[in-house]
Design a protein around this motif. Structure first.
Motif, PDB file in Angstrom:
ATOM      1  N   UNK A 151       0.835  -1.186   0.000  1.00 21.07           N
ATOM      2  CA  UNK A 151       0.000   0.000   0.000  1.00 21.07           C
ATOM      3  C   UNK A 151       0.875   1.243   0.000  1.00 21.07           C
ATOM      4  N   UNK A 152       0.251   2.387  -0.116  1.00 25.32           N
ATOM      5  CA  UNK A 152       0.962   3.666  -0.024  1.00 25.32           C
ATOM      6  C   UNK A 152       1.008   4.077   1.446  1.00 25.32           C
ATOM      7  N   UNK A 153       2.213   4.275   1.972  1.00 24.31           N
ATOM      8  CA  UNK A 153       2.383   4.613   3.386  1.00 24.31           C
ATOM      9  C   UNK A 153       2.977   6.014   3.482  1.00 24.31           C
ATOM     10  N   UNK A 154       2.328   6.861   4.259  1.00 20.26           N
ATOM     11  CA  UNK A 154       2.818   8.220   4.545  1.00 20.26           C
ATOM     12  C   UNK A 154       3.058   8.318   6.038  1.00 20.26           C
ATOM     13  N   UNK A 155       4.234   8.779   6.423  1.00 25.09           N
ATOM     14  CA  UNK A 155       4.553   8.894   7.840  1.00 25.09           C
ATOM     15  C   UNK A 155       5.042  10.311   8.130  1.00 25.09           C
ATOM     16  N   UNK A 156       4.601  10.848   9.263  1.00 21.75           N
ATOM     17  CA  UNK A 156       5.210  12.042   9.834  1.00 21.75           C
ATOM     18  C   UNK A 156       6.202  11.549  10.866  1.00 21.75           C
ATOM     19  N   UNK A 157       7.465  11.908  10.692  1.00 18.89           N
ATOM     20  CA  UNK A 157       8.496  11.311  11.537  1.00 18.89           C
ATOM     21  C   UNK A 157       9.531  12.346  11.943  1.00 18.89           C
ATOM     22  N   UNK A 158      10.024  12.158  13.155  1.00 21.83           N
ATOM     23  CA  UNK A 158      11.155  12.937  13.624  1.00 21.83           C
ATOM     24  C   UNK A 158      12.373  12.049  13.846  1.00 21.83           C
ATOM     25  N   UNK A 159      12.149  10.749  13.957  1.00 17.65           N
ATOM     26  CA  UNK A 159      13.256   9.834  14.186  1.00 17.65           C
ATOM     27  C   UNK A 159      13.939   9.497  12.861  1.00 17.65           C
ATOM     28  N   UNK A 160      15.235   9.621  12.854  1.00 20.92           N
ATOM     29  CA  UNK A 160      16.005   9.361  11.636  1.00 20.92           C
ATOM     30  C   UNK A 160      15.886   7.905  11.211  1.00 20.92           C
ATOM     31  N   UNK A 161      15.738   6.999  12.186  1.00 21.19           N
ATOM     32  CA  UNK A 161      15.638   5.579  11.862  1.00 21.19           C
ATOM     33  C   UNK A 161      14.434   5.296  10.978  1.00 21.19           C
ATOM     34  N   UNK A 162      13.363   6.032  11.165  1.00 20.93           N
ATOM     35  CA  UNK A 162      12.185   5.860  10.326  1.00 20.93           C
ATOM     36  C   UNK A 162      12.386   6.520   8.969  1.00 20.93           C
ATOM     37  N   UNK A 163      13.012   7.697   8.968  1.00 12.41           N
ATOM     38  CA  UNK A 163      13.161   8.471   7.743  1.00 12.41           C
ATOM     39  C   UNK A 163      14.061   7.765   6.735  1.00 12.41           C
ATOM     40  N   UNK A 164      15.104   7.144   7.203  1.00  9.30           N
ATOM     41  CA  UNK A 164      16.063   6.532   6.277  1.00  9.30           C
ATOM     42  C   UNK A 164      15.464   5.368   5.505  1.00  9.30           C
ATOM     43  N   UNK A 165      14.352   4.791   6.007  1.00 13.85           N
ATOM     44  CA  UNK A 165      13.697   3.703   5.289  1.00 13.85           C
ATOM     45  C   UNK A 165      12.868   4.198   4.122  1.00 13.85           C
ATOM     46  N   UNK A 166      12.569   5.490   4.078  1.00 16.37           N
ATOM     47  CA  UNK A 166      11.602   6.018   3.125  1.00 16.37           C
ATOM     48  C   UNK A 166      12.119   5.969   1.700  1.00 16.37           C
ATOM     49  N   UNK A 167      11.197   5.695   0.776  1.00 16.93           N
ATOM     50  CA  UNK A 167      11.534   5.757  -0.641  1.00 16.93           C
ATOM     51  C   UNK A 167      11.697   7.200  -1.096  1.00 16.93           C
ATOM     52  N   UNK A 168      10.978   8.090  -0.428  1.00 18.51           N
ATOM     53  CA  UNK A 168      11.094   9.521  -0.714  1.00 18.51           C
ATOM     54  C   UNK A 168      10.779  10.284   0.558  1.00 18.51           C
ATOM     55  N   UNK A 169      11.356  11.467   0.690  1.00 15.96           N
ATOM     56  CA  UNK A 169      11.170  12.319   1.863  1.00 15.96           C
ATOM     57  C   UNK A 169      10.711  13.686   1.386  1.00 15.96           C
ATOM     58  N   UNK A 170       9.661  14.195   2.012  1.00 17.36           N
ATOM     59  CA  UNK A 170       9.150  15.538   1.715  1.00 17.36           C
ATOM     60  C   UNK A 170       9.518  16.431   2.895  1.00 17.36           C
ATOM     61  N   UNK A 171      10.312  17.447   2.623  1.00 15.83           N
ATOM     62  CA  UNK A 171      10.740  18.374   3.669  1.00 15.83           C
ATOM     63  C   UNK A 171       9.812  19.589   3.648  1.00 15.83           C
ATOM     64  N   UNK A 172       9.113  19.801   4.744  1.00  9.99           N
ATOM     65  CA  UNK A 172       8.221  20.956   4.872  1.00  9.99           C
ATOM     66  C   UNK A 172       8.852  21.984   5.803  1.00  9.99           C
ATOM     67  N   UNK A 173       8.677  23.243   5.451  1.00 10.75           N
ATOM     68  CA  UNK A 173       9.186  24.319   6.294  1.00 10.75           C
ATOM     69  C   UNK A 173       8.287  25.541   6.115  1.00 10.75           C
ATOM     70  N   UNK A 174       7.718  25.994   7.219  1.00 15.58           N
ATOM     71  CA  UNK A 174       6.862  27.191   7.215  1.00 15.58           C
ATOM     72  C   UNK A 174       5.728  27.079   6.201  1.00 15.58           C
ATOM     73  N   UNK A 175       5.130  25.874   6.100  1.00 21.80           N
ATOM     74  CA  UNK A 175       3.972  25.698   5.243  1.00 21.80           C
ATOM     75  C   UNK A 175       4.268  25.559   3.778  1.00 21.80           C
ATOM     76  N   UNK A 176       5.528  25.273   3.422  1.00 26.43           N
ATOM     77  CA  UNK A 176       5.884  25.083   2.021  1.00 26.43           C
ATOM     78  C   UNK A 176       6.741  23.832   1.884  1.00 26.43           C
TER      79      UNK A 176
END
Length: 628
Positions: free
Chosen positions: A569-594
């Protein structure tokens, strides 16, 4: 609320029961008629005594009138009480059904305790005003008119004396009624405030104890309770004044009639039997006048309740059962992969694929009916097109033109500083909130065009605080998919490492988890929430900080579970732990609503300074201590 609108709302509540209420009113009128016949029978009895005739027949008639009137009025009262309970039941069901479908912003703007008070105490007040008040006003008025007519035919002069006294006192009573209404509404609002304070206190019970704030919270509740008491006493005072005025009017009328009537008997203008019958009619006036006063008093109280219930019913709700134009009618139900959404709703989304089997063992062909297309079971795609959003018009924007496209399948992580708008992305996908500008698309289709039930049936969602509801562990696991098989349940328990917990609990899956899962640890609650979402076999899985309270061992296990889910399935995670982020196929970096950047961990470390800082901070935070 205007009186006309109040009565219109009240009629809406009693309309399904109008014939039963009419029957009860007929019984009440019959009982009143037997009462009106009693003074006439008493006059005939006195006349027979004066003529030395037998009174046995009249005594039997009086007895029959009393018994018959009592039985018929008791039957009418029972019908009214039973109907009143039915009115309250229907009002509560309707109101609860509406409150559970409120839009999320409405709930966030309203105190939950006050909403609960409207369901409990305010609906209870409908009992009297919707039945007893209505019937009491009608029967009381008719009985009063009939009594006055009989008194006028019997002795017009004494009737004028009676009406003159009652008019003076009745006018004063009418001035009291608006005060009853104001005090009753204030008392009901104060009761709602008590519920709000208690709901807040029990929602943060451990925090209150840890802060030593029991006395302060008690003081807040005491203040609200005292406010409710003060307004309740004021309403009781004015009601007591209205009630006592009825008895006072009758007593003064009795004295006036006795004086004037005695003079007329002495002058020969009337006879003793007529005077006795008139005095009996006078005392009989207490009942219809009391009914009218009670009806008006109940209306004042009920009108305040109706206004509060109507306010709750005017709160904005989510659409129910909506279907886009041209969509086929439902002909078959989905399997567990889409949480039993109607076929026609899920079919509206493109991208049909294989369906999950009930036990989670593998795919199966999607069910179809008639000319309906195959149901979409492939992992969903998600697209944001220039999305802007703010929670209220008086608040700043959270999103300032967010753009990204996430393909079907795989794991996408959202990272960024606190307040960047990560959790809001999930709220917009679920349509908890509506985008202020731009479009949110699932499977290439704007979420506003999706039937809401079909959209959410395709999504599994784990909130930040991973709420667990009161009830058993089984209840919580099956909450999003109540028809899941035991095999599917066992498989999910093993994937989320909850099988050991189930074996350890005294009653296994039937163990009661307590209020908000108080008998479970924070990590166990998170695993229960994740298992609940996975059991649904969603096409889109949203995990908002879903592993924040897990220990290292269980976090590693859940990382594998999430990675496995991302293959289906398609999985979307909000994460602060690097261990979770490094598994991602892609990472979306948000800052100040953009959207600041999109890429893999390695690409972003090299190309985006903000992500590099976040990653470096996580590496330092999770690095083992240096050897001394």
């Amino acid at each position: 609320m205007p009186a006309r609108e109040t009565w219109a709302v009240l009629y809406g509540h009693i309309r399904p029961h109008r014939w039963v209420i009419a029957l009860a009113a007929v019984f009440t009128l019959i009982g009143a008629a037997t009462g009106l016949a009693q003074p006439l029978a008493a006059k005939a009895l006195v006349d027979r005594l004066g003529d030395d005739e037998s009174i046995a027949g009249m005594l039997v008639l009086l007895t029959l009138l009393v018994v018959l009137g009592t039985v018929i009025e008791a039957l009418g009262a029972y019908l009214l009480e039973r109907t009143a309970e039915s009115v309250v039941l229907a009002a509560r069901r309707r109101l609860v059904g509406r409150l559970l479908r409120l839009r999320v912003p409405e709930v966030e703007r309203t105190q939950p305790g006050d909403l609960m008070s409207r369901v409990t105490s305010d609906t209870t007040l409908l009992r009297s005003v919707a039945t007893e008040s209505l019937v009491g006003a009608v029967t009381g008025a008719l009985t009063l008119v009939a009594t006055i007519v009989l008194m006028g035919l019997m002795e017009p002069v004494l009737l004028l004396v009676t009406l003159g006294v009652m008019a003076l006192i009745g006018g004063a009573t009418g001035l009291v009624m608006p005060r009853i209404a104001r005090a009753s509404k204030a008392a009901q609002e104060a009761v709602g405030a008590i519920s709000t304070v208690l709901e807040r206190s029990f929602g943060a019970f451990r925090t209150i104890k840890a802060s030593g704030a029991e006395a302060r919270e008690q003081a807040v509740v005491d203040a609200a309770a005292r406010d409710a008491w003060r307004h309740g006493v004021q309403a009781a005072k004015w009601r007591a004044l209205a009630w006592s005025s009825v008895g006072f009017a009758v007593q003064v009328s009795f004295l006036a009639v006795l004086g004037v009537g005695g003079a007329r008997v002495a002058s020969g203008a009337t006879d003793v039997g007529t005077l006795i019958a008139f005095l009996l009619f006078l005392f009989y006036l207490i009942d219809p006048v009391s009914r009218l006063v009670e009806a008006v008093s109940q209306y004042q109280v009920g009108a305040a309740a109706v206004a509060r219930i109507s306010e709750a019913e005017r709160l904005a709700t989510e659409p129910v059962g909506t279907r886009p134009a041209g969509a086929p009618e439902p002909e078959a139900a989905l399997g567990p992969g889409a949480a039993a959404a109607p076929e026609s709703e899920a079919a509206a989304a493109p991208g049909a694929g294989p369906a999950a089997t009930p036990d989670g063992a593998g795919p199966k062909p999607a069910a179809t009916g008639g000319d309906a297309p195959d149901l979409p079971e492939a992992p969903a795609t998600v697209t944001f097109e220039a999305v802007t959003f703010r929670y209220r018009d008086d608040l700043p924007y959270v999103h300032h033109g967010v753009d990204f496209h996430l393909p079907s399948g795989g794991l996408t992580a959202f990272v960024g500083p606190s307040g960047a708008g990560k959790t809001t992305v999930f709220g917009l996908i679920e349509r908890f909130y509506e985008a202020t500008g731009g479009r949110v698309l699932v499977d290439g289709r704007c979420v506003r065009e999706w039937p809401l039930e079909a959209l959410r049936a395709s999504i599994g969602y784990v909130e930040q605080d991973a709420p667990v509801l009161s009830g058993t562990l089984r209840d919580n696991l099956l909450f999003a998919h109540p028809h899941a098989t035991d095999a599917a349940l066992r498989a999910v328990l093993a994937r989320t490492r909850l099988d050991a917990l189930v074996d350890r609990l005294p009653e296994g899956l039937e163990t009661v988890v307590g209020h908000r899962g108080s008998k479970l640890s924070g990590g166990e609650r998170q695993r229960v929430a994740i298992a609940r979402a996975l059991l649904r076999r969603p096409r889109l899985l949203l995990l908002d900080e879903a592993t924040s309270q897990l220990d290292a061992v269980n976090e590693m296990a859940l990382r594998d579970t999430v990675a496995e889910a991302a293959r289906e399935t398609t999985v979307l995670v909000v994460a602060h732990r690097l261990s979770t982020v490094t598994l991602a196929d892609r990472i979306v970096v948000l800052d100040a609503g953009r959207v600041r950047a999109v890429g893999t961990h390695e690409e972003l470390v090299a190309a985006d300074p903000l992500y590099g800082e976040l990653a470096a901070a996580q590496l330092l935070a999770t690095a083992p201590p240096a050897a001394s």
